[in-house]
Design a protein around this motif. Structure first.
Motif, PDB file in Angstrom:
ATOM      1  N   ASN A  43       0.826  -1.213   0.000  1.00 55.05           N
ATOM      2  CA  ASN A  43       0.000   0.000   0.000  1.00 55.05           C
ATOM      3  C   ASN A  43       0.856   1.258   0.000  1.00 55.05           C
ATOM      4  O   ASN A  43       0.530   2.231  -0.695  1.00 55.05           O
ATOM      5  CB  ASN A  43      -0.934   0.006   1.211  1.00 55.05           C
ATOM      6  CG  ASN A  43      -2.039  -1.013   1.084  1.00 55.05           C
ATOM      7  OD1 ASN A  43      -2.418  -1.406  -0.010  1.00 55.05           O
ATOM      8  ND2 ASN A  43      -2.559  -1.464   2.210  1.00 55.05           N
ATOM      9  N   ARG A  47       0.772   3.981  -2.967  1.00 53.49           N
ATOM     10  CA  ARG A  47       0.424   5.378  -2.657  1.00 53.49           C
ATOM     11  C   ARG A  47       1.559   6.329  -3.049  1.00 53.49           C
ATOM     12  O   ARG A  47       1.332   7.359  -3.677  1.00 53.49           O
ATOM     13  CB  ARG A  47       0.111   5.497  -1.158  1.00 53.49           C
ATOM     14  CG  ARG A  47      -0.413   6.840  -0.725  1.00 53.49           C
ATOM     15  CD  ARG A  47      -0.897   6.884   0.726  1.00 53.49           C
ATOM     16  NE  ARG A  47      -0.129   6.071   1.668  1.00 53.49           N
ATOM     17  CZ  ARG A  47      -0.519   4.889   2.162  1.00 53.49           C
ATOM     18  NH1 ARG A  47      -1.661   4.358   1.785  1.00 53.49           N
ATOM     19  NH2 ARG A  47       0.237   4.227   3.013  1.00 53.49           N
ATOM     20  N   GLN A  53      -2.706  -0.995  -6.363  1.00 54.85           N
ATOM     21  CA  GLN A  53      -2.132  -2.054  -5.545  1.00 54.85           C
ATOM     22  C   GLN A  53      -1.895  -3.336  -6.342  1.00 54.85           C
ATOM     23  O   GLN A  53      -0.893  -4.027  -6.145  1.00 54.85           O
ATOM     24  CB  GLN A  53      -3.041  -2.327  -4.348  1.00 54.85           C
ATOM     25  CG  GLN A  53      -2.457  -3.307  -3.365  1.00 54.85           C
ATOM     26  CD  GLN A  53      -3.366  -3.520  -2.162  1.00 54.85           C
ATOM     27  OE1 GLN A  53      -4.339  -2.802  -1.982  1.00 54.85           O
ATOM     28  NE2 GLN A  53      -3.040  -4.500  -1.359  1.00 54.85           N
TER      29      GLN A  53
END
Length: 101
Positions: A43, A47, A53
């Motif tokens: 994650n 990000r 993902q």
């Protein structure tokens, strides 16, 4: 006549080409660059790099199969970091070469 250099074995040749294949993909290069100095979860990588993902997980599997990244589990979270300093030296040298021009 000068002695010629010994040819690479099929196994070595395959391994070397797989490493360069890994470094030929912009997403994998970004991931390797990111995990070079510290651990990141899937994650966190997604990000930070702006990828989804699923893409990150797929690329991490590829990199892990080549032993370029390693993972460790903490509860339900898996953290990834670099696993081969030799390949990261290649990456660092390539970045320096490009940024030098």
């Amino acid at each position: 006549m000068e002695q010629s250099k010994e040819l690479l074995s099929e196994e070595t040749l395959f391994g070397v080409t797989q490493i360069f294949k890994a470094l030929a993909d912009p997403t994998r290069v970004q991931i390797l660059n990111l995990v070079q100095d510290q651990e990141y979860s899937v994650n966190d990588i997604a990000r930070t790099l702006g990828f989804n993902q699923t893409t990150v997980s797929h690329q991490l599997r590829f990199l892990k199969n080549l032993r370029l990244v390693k993972s460790r589990r903490e509860g339900t979270t898996i953290y990834y970091t670099q696993d081969d300093n030799h390949v990261l030296e290649l990456l660092t040298q390539a970045v320096r070469h490009v940024e030098h021009h």
